[in-house]
Write an enzyme that holds these catalytic residues in place. Structure first.
Site, short mmCIF file in Angstrom:
data_model
loop_
_atom_site.label_atom_id
_atom_site.label_comp_id
_atom_site.label_asym_id
_atom_site.label_seq_id
_atom_site.Cartn_x
_atom_site.Cartn_y
_atom_site.Cartn_z
CG HIS A 272 23.15 -5.19 -19.49
ND1 HIS A 272 22.80 -6.49 -19.31
CD2 HIS A 272 21.66 -4.87 -19.39
CE1 HIS A 272 21.31 -6.94 -18.35
NE2 HIS A 272 20.77 -5.57 -18.63
CG ASP B 106 23.64 -9.46 -20.83
OD1 ASP B 106 23.91 -8.57 -20.99
OD2 ASP B 106 23.77 -9.29 -19.60
N GLY C 163 16.23 -3.35 -14.05
CA GLY C 163 15.45 -4.27 -13.63
C GLY C 163 13.91 -4.19 -13.59
CG ASN D 35 14.22 -6.17 -16.90
OD1 ASN D 35 14.67 -6.85 -17.91
ND2 ASN D 35 14.35 -5.31 -17.44
CB SER E 221 19.63 -2.19 -16.53
OG SER E 221 19.19 -3.42 -17.85
#
Length: 253
Positions: free
Chosen positions: A212, A209, A60, A92, A27
């Protein structure tokens, strides 16, 4: 302060008509970023390139899940001789319990693990293994591959600038070495870009957050990637547009 120490415009070497740059990532690179007003840096790379950029990054995903879902294979089917592929993962790929289908096997070599995901046992490899296999496959198709280290999380989140890179930064470099392809330390160049900015500005680049980025933050780390690309002397650096010449830079050692 970034200071210009090299000319941005490089001669195009061995250009092939119709060349394309494909991006593989999560992402932080992907269209739409992590949602809610964020954006992936890959959406801004085309402003700096003389050849088209196709963003195949997907939110993701990890090196493992991108492999399992056939997304590397999808890029491979699109490649023509002379195309470029930029691979960037890491956000991730950390360990989870229970397994979330994204965690890689710990280690930096050929270690394997048996994880249970969605009721099935899956043979899981290490982060460098997945990237090395993908890169080697693309090279076999005549593509030029560049492995990029992940973008950093908000370095100013604590109010004290922190520039401790993830372990996946060194793992990405290992994969590039194994596959004999180019490497850009996107993490280090992004840290350098953030370092000279006020804490409030850096914080504004992370609206939801610590991972991102806003469109403005994505544009900043896209420019950081271009800096690393040109400073590293990779073949793709020869396709950078003149209209990024205003970006002042210091090449990191």
């Amino acid at each position: 302060m970034w200071t210009a120490v090299i000319p941005l415009t490089l001669a195009l070497v061995g250009q092939v008509a119709g060349q394309t740059v494909y991006l593989a990532g999560d992402s932080t690179t992907a269209p739409g970023g992590g949602g809610k007003g964020t954006e992936g840096w890959g959406q801004y790379l085309h402003y700096s390139m003389k050849i088209p950029v196709v963003n195949k990054a997907f939110a993701g995903r990890s090196a493992r899940s991108f492999t399992r879902e056939g997304r590397f294979d999808e890029i491979g089917k699109l490649l023509k001789k002379g195309d470029f592929v930029v691979i960037e993962f890491g956000h991730n790929d950390g360990t989870s319990n229970p397994d979330n289908g994204r965690s890689d096997c710990p280690g930096s070599g050929t270690e394997t693990c048996n994880y249970t995901y969605n009721g099935s046992t899956e043979l899981v490899h290490t982060f460098p293994y997945y990237l090395t296999q993908a890169a080697t496959s693309f090279v076999s198709k005549g593509a030029h591959v560049l492995i990029s280290s992940q973008t950093p999380n908000n370095p100013d989140e604590s109010g004290i600038f922190v520039s401790s890179p993830s372990r996946f930064v060194s793992f990405a470099k290992t994969a590039a070495t194994n596959a004999k392809v180019d490497f850009v330390d996107h993490s280090a160049y992004s840290y350098a870009a953030y370092k000279g900015l006020p804490v409030s500005v850096v914080d504004s680049y992370f609206p939801n957050d610590h991972t991102h980025t806003s469109p403005q933050g994505a544009e900043l780390v896209a420019k950081a990637f271009v800096n690393g690309l040109v400073c590293g002397g990779s073949l793709l650096g020869g396709y950078v547009k003149n209209d990024t010449a205003a970006i002042e830079r210091t090449c990191l050692k």
